[in-house]
Design an enzyme around this catalytic site. Sequence first.
Site, mmCIF file in Angstrom:
data_model
loop_
_atom_site.group_PDB
_atom_site.id
_atom_site.type_symbol
_atom_site.label_atom_id
_atom_site.label_comp_id
_atom_site.label_asym_id
_atom_site.label_seq_id
_atom_site.Cartn_x
_atom_site.Cartn_y
_atom_site.Cartn_z
ATOM 1 C CG ASP A 43 -1.988 -1.181 1.468
ATOM 2 O OD1 ASP A 43 -1.838 -1.309 -0.403
ATOM 3 O OD2 ASP A 43 -2.469 -1.381 1.624
ATOM 4 C CE1 TYR B 241 3.335 -6.571 4.755
ATOM 5 C CE2 TYR B 241 3.088 -8.707 5.835
ATOM 6 C CZ TYR B 241 3.271 -7.666 4.345
ATOM 7 O OH TYR B 241 2.770 -8.704 2.933
ATOM 8 C CG ASP C 141 -5.517 2.780 6.083
ATOM 9 O OD1 ASP C 141 -5.921 3.323 6.016
ATOM 10 O OD2 ASP C 141 -4.794 1.783 4.936
ATOM 11 N NE ARG D 184 -5.541 -2.515 3.608
ATOM 12 C CZ ARG D 184 -6.262 -2.388 3.104
ATOM 13 N NH1 ARG D 184 -7.007 -1.918 3.224
ATOM 14 N NH2 ARG D 184 -5.043 -2.605 1.702
#
Length: 289
Positions: free
Chosen positions: A38, A66, A80, A171
């Site tokens: 993203d 991550y 988010d 997310r």
Amino acid sequence: MNGIIIIDKPIGRTSHDMVNIMRKITGVRKIGHTGTLDPMATGVLPICIGNATKISDMLTLSDKRYIAELVLGMTTDTQDADGTVLTDCAVNCGEDEIREAIGRFVGEIEQVPPMYSAIKQNGKKLYELARQGIEIERKSRRVTIYSIDILKIDKERVTIDVSCSKGTYIRTLCEDIGIKLKVGAYMNTLRRIKTGPFGVDESYTMSDIETLKSEDALESALIPADRMFMEYPKAVLNTKQVRSITNGVAMTYRGEEGLSYRVYDENGSFLCISKIVDGRLKLEKSFWN
């Protein structure tokens, strides 16, 4: 130019932006990325160049790692920090409760893909529908969370280190943790630190890339495609065997039935991945020029 360059994607850029930038820098048209990050996310984005684009799909399907920060007590329409706030409530969860809730997500879990995603349904990307105010039912899918390490809990902010399978939406994971705690949550920041065998320690910022380009040293950043296959045994072919395999001929080869091999010529040039099928070396994916 053939190989993989690991880009440390900056915030605000799409994965497609990075492909276009690298095309301009390298002058090579045959370039692809290996799984969307993203715009708000940063970190590891392998860019495949030349014949290394043949492994783009393999990297897209690889495991990821991550670092994310989630904020408890609020939800947004995009899950988010870029979204519109939907709910806001006080956070009265203790650290033990937060740790226990997060631990429940380790293992195989079901995730419903977010509306703000690039998944296509009936020919349209979900985020295109979401921007029109349209929400449609999505089927859940099974993903695997190998581990979640809690790096920091600072009141309503929680930093986590997540190792997961392909197709995992961090997310969505953050929002689901908020649901589990009955206070809601959204993902505030996201940094990918590993894709398949490639980590952030071997990545290059765009400033690094520009410097290498100005010094005519960009090829020093290239990782050869065979790095993806180092767990495969190595096979070295003579000139006659190379001629056969590059002409598409499955040839007799002494090896383990059903096993895939990294295949090289006698000069050490990586040629292909081939598999032993019925005692013959059969081409799976070629990398010769």
